[in-house]
Scaffold this motif. Structure first.
Motif, PDB file in Angstrom:
ATOM      1  N   GLU A  13       1.001  -1.305  -0.343  1.00 26.99           N
ATOM      2  CA  GLU A  13       0.172   0.031   0.651  1.00 26.99           C
ATOM      3  C   GLU A  13       0.312   0.578  -0.040  1.00 26.99           C
ATOM      4  O   GLU A  13       2.125   1.577   0.720  1.00 26.99           O
ATOM      5  CB  GLU A  13      -0.954   0.316   1.346  1.00 26.99           C
ATOM      6  CG  GLU A  13      -1.834  -1.096   1.034  1.00 26.99           C
ATOM      7  CD  GLU A  13      -2.398  -1.269   2.626  1.00 26.99           C
ATOM      8  OE1 GLU A  13      -3.779  -1.042   2.528  1.00 26.99           O
ATOM      9  OE2 GLU A  13      -1.946  -1.158   3.449  1.00 26.99           O
ATOM     10  N   PRO A  14       0.206   2.097  -0.366  1.00 22.60           N
ATOM     11  CA  PRO A  14       1.062   3.741  -0.554  1.00 22.60           C
ATOM     12  C   PRO A  14       1.398   3.966   0.745  1.00 22.60           C
ATOM     13  O   PRO A  14       1.092   5.324   1.308  1.00 22.60           O
ATOM     14  CB  PRO A  14       0.451   4.391  -1.461  1.00 22.60           C
ATOM     15  CG  PRO A  14      -0.670   4.453  -1.051  1.00 22.60           C
ATOM     16  CD  PRO A  14      -0.509   2.258  -1.114  1.00 22.60           C
ATOM     17  N   SER A  15       1.919   3.396   1.741  1.00 26.45           N
ATOM     18  CA  SER A  15       2.321   4.239   3.077  1.00 26.45           C
ATOM     19  C   SER A  15       3.894   4.304   3.714  1.00 26.45           C
ATOM     20  O   SER A  15       3.388   3.002   4.149  1.00 26.45           O
ATOM     21  CB  SER A  15       1.190   3.308   3.974  1.00 26.45           C
ATOM     22  OG  SER A  15       1.592   3.299   6.031  1.00 26.45           O
ATOM     23  N   MET A 291       3.165   4.384  -9.167  1.00 29.02           N
ATOM     24  CA  MET A 291       3.666   4.919  -8.257  1.00 29.02           C
ATOM     25  C   MET A 291       5.729   5.241  -8.485  1.00 29.02           C
ATOM     26  O   MET A 291       6.262   6.471  -8.768  1.00 29.02           O
ATOM     27  CB  MET A 291       4.499   4.189  -6.926  1.00 29.02           C
ATOM     28  CG  MET A 291       3.374   4.725  -6.098  1.00 29.02           C
ATOM     29  SD  MET A 291       2.645   6.495  -5.498  1.00 29.02           S
ATOM     30  CE  MET A 291       3.567   6.906  -4.641  1.00 29.02           C
ATOM     31  N   ASP A 292       6.101   4.135  -9.962  1.00 28.94           N
ATOM     32  CA  ASP A 292       7.501   4.571 -10.155  1.00 28.94           C
ATOM     33  C   ASP A 292       7.418   5.577 -10.734  1.00 28.94           C
ATOM     34  O   ASP A 292       8.478   5.534 -11.630  1.00 28.94           O
ATOM     35  CB  ASP A 292       8.184   2.858 -10.148  1.00 28.94           C
ATOM     36  CG  ASP A 292       7.791   1.832 -11.340  1.00 28.94           C
ATOM     37  OD1 ASP A 292       6.624   3.325 -11.966  1.00 28.94           O
ATOM     38  OD2 ASP A 292       8.241   1.508 -11.637  1.00 28.94           O
ATOM     39  N   LEU A 297       6.760  12.803 -13.586  1.00 31.97           N
ATOM     40  CA  LEU A 297       6.188  13.705 -13.994  1.00 31.97           C
ATOM     41  C   LEU A 297       5.709  14.715 -12.969  1.00 31.97           C
ATOM     42  O   LEU A 297       5.913  15.453 -14.127  1.00 31.97           O
ATOM     43  CB  LEU A 297       4.318  13.040 -13.776  1.00 31.97           C
ATOM     44  CG  LEU A 297       4.042  11.175 -14.440  1.00 31.97           C
ATOM     45  CD1 LEU A 297       2.637  11.131 -14.306  1.00 31.97           C
ATOM     46  CD2 LEU A 297       4.276  11.831 -15.947  1.00 31.97           C
ATOM     47  N   TYR A 298       6.586  14.422 -11.861  1.00 28.42           N
ATOM     48  CA  TYR A 298       6.558  15.859 -10.682  1.00 28.42           C
ATOM     49  C   TYR A 298       7.680  17.233 -11.982  1.00 28.42           C
ATOM     50  O   TYR A 298       7.227  17.820 -12.173  1.00 28.42           O
ATOM     51  CB  TYR A 298       7.166  15.627 -10.045  1.00 28.42           C
ATOM     52  CG  TYR A 298       6.067  15.142  -8.324  1.00 28.42           C
ATOM     53  CD1 TYR A 298       4.982  13.984  -9.623  1.00 28.42           C
ATOM     54  CD2 TYR A 298       5.830  15.344  -7.857  1.00 28.42           C
ATOM     55  CE1 TYR A 298       4.129  13.852  -8.363  1.00 28.42           C
ATOM     56  CE2 TYR A 298       4.917  15.154  -6.623  1.00 28.42           C
ATOM     57  CZ  TYR A 298       4.173  14.704  -7.219  1.00 28.42           C
ATOM     58  OH  TYR A 298       3.678  14.318  -6.192  1.00 28.42           O
ATOM     59  N   ALA A 299       8.789  16.634 -12.655  1.00 29.73           N
ATOM     60  CA  ALA A 299       9.927  17.044 -13.014  1.00 29.73           C
ATOM     61  C   ALA A 299       8.786  17.582 -14.521  1.00 29.73           C
ATOM     62  O   ALA A 299       9.368  18.440 -15.261  1.00 29.73           O
ATOM     63  CB  ALA A 299      10.939  16.483 -13.542  1.00 29.73           C
ATOM     64  N   ALA A 300       7.964  17.180 -15.033  1.00 31.16           N
ATOM     65  CA  ALA A 300       7.327  17.558 -16.193  1.00 31.16           C
ATOM     66  C   ALA A 300       6.668  18.689 -16.200  1.00 31.16           C
ATOM     67  O   ALA A 300       6.090  19.682 -17.055  1.00 31.16           O
ATOM     68  CB  ALA A 300       6.849  15.901 -17.318  1.00 31.16           C
TER      69      ALA A 300
END
Length: 415
Positions: A13-15, A291-292, A297-300
């Motif tokens: 999970e994303p935790s 997630m990987d 995407l943040y950089a884009a």
């Protein structure tokens, strides 16, 4: 030491906070055991490859992980959400009696607050001290949500939860909170000031980190040489996505900025309907992405959006989306009250707007679009520096380890 970690949520999970802490403590020589549920967040469905059963245990990178069954759900039904929380409280309490019987201290990732059931029993019957890491304030997280009962029943629930939380704060050997204002609030509700400290959450640094700009990532987010603001995460009742949509829609004819929404949740369809209603051709939905891929995407994108509804409980919180953005060196636009906005404005890592005010947020979007390349680059450098000095995984684990050692020394335990 022998250290227990209790968290309803745990990878896959994303935790990342409980898992990073477990790995960090093992690397420092501690024996770590994790008590958690079977992975089902955020869809409320058990992940492929997992089958709920009693006695499930595994060894991961030196950490023993015990998973207990729970009622899997994460939808808008108050009854099913309560069943999810309470089922883990019951099964984790039953398992903790033996699995964590001889630990020196327990770290509790306190969201939801029902996770404290097992630590409470360990303290009562075994004398095991606990350090709680408060992620959201109860009862407000319940009573101010759309799922809360109203009228006399709602008031009774609020009073009961206030009483429970006072006991939780008083019984903990240490209380870590994720924002300065939250510290003041939990002290007012019974926490010992001498045992309460601010420990900012950190990002999953294996995922969120600076990466080079990728043409492919720009294609994925649909970057078209405008200022692109990206929101990445859950779309629930507290994330206030409609305000962001209205703000972006008001600027669609100017062709200065785009809003890109990555993720999903129970409010996603309503947001899509609003985009259609407003004819906002500068708002795009990407759906849930791996997630990987997020760092690229943040950089884009040019800015990350951090948004929460204007509720008193959020004035004392720093949303995890802020750490994720700053860890990537991404400047932010925040529509959040209190500590989060103060941090952003004080350190110059982005632009802050009052929550629930789409006109003010539109003005911030315009401001972001008019910043020069050099000004954005300076914000990005400050973002990464602030994360590394104040919010990093190393800094957080240092503080939590110190609190756990202090709890083990002063908390006492029955033998």
């Amino acid at each position: 030491m022998k250290i227990g970690i209790i968290s309803q949520w745990y990878p896959p999970e994303p935790s990342s906070i409980p898992a990073n802490l477990a790995d960090g403590l093992v690397a420092r020589g501690h024996d770590v055991r994790v008590l958690t549920g079977f992975p089902n967040y955020p869809d409320g469905k058990i992940y492929p490859g997992f089958r709920q059963r009693w006695g499930h245990a595994s060894r991961q990178d030196g950490v023993t992980v015990r998973r207990v069954p729970l009622y899997a759900s994460h939808d808008s039904s108050p009854v099913r959400r309560a069943a999810n929380y309470l089922s883990f409280a019951a099964t984790s309490t039953a398992a903790a009696w033996q699995f964590l019987a001889d630990v020196d201290a327990v770290y509790v990732y306190l969201t939801p607050a029902t996770v404290f059931a097992a630590p409470a029993l360990l303290k009562l019957l075994r004398g095991v001290p606990s350090v709680i890491h408060v992620q959201d304030l109860w009862p407000e997280s319940v009573t101010q949500s759309s799922m809360a009962p109203s009228g006399a029943i709602g008031r009774s629930v609020e009073r009961a939860l206030h009483a429970v939380m006072r006991r939780v704060y008083r019984s903990a050997a240490g209380v870590a909170v994720i924002a300065p204002t939250m510290r003041d609030m939990v002290i007012e509700r019974g926490a010992d000031p001498d045992r309460t400290r601010v420990v900012l959450n950190w990002a999953d640094e294996d995922v969120f980190r600076p990466v080079p700009l990728s043409p492919e990532a720009r294609r994925v987010i649909g970057h078209r040489d405008r200022c692109t603001v990206m929101y990445a995460g859950a779309m629930g009742p507290f994330q206030n996505i409609p305000t962001a949509v209205r703000a972006a829609a008001s600027l669609s004819e100017r062709r200065e900025m785009d809003l890109v929404l990555a993720g999903s949740g129970i409010e996603e369809q309503a947001a899509r309907n609003l985009v259609t209603e407003l004819g906002a051709d500068n708002v795009r939905f990407l759906g849930r992405l791996p997630m990987d891929e997020m760092a690229a995407l943040y950089a884009a994108a040019d800015f990350q959006l951090v948004s929460l509804a204007d509720k008193p409980i959020f004035r004392g919180t720093v949303p995890s989306k802020l750490q994720a953005a700053l860890a990537c060196g991404s400047p932010v636009v925040v529509s959040v009250p209190g500590d989060c906005a103060t941090l952003v404005e004080t350190h110059g890592v982005g632009l802050a707007s009052p929550p629930d005010d789409w006109r003010a947020l539109a003005e911030r979007f315009q401001h972001a679009a008019k910043l020069s390349v050099d000004e954005r680059a300076a914000m990005a450098r400050r973002s990464l520096e602030v994360y590394r000095t104040q919010m990093s995984r190393q800094a957080g684990i240092d503080q939590l380890e110190d609190m756990l050692i202090a709890a083990a020394i002063t908390g006492g335990r029955k033998r």
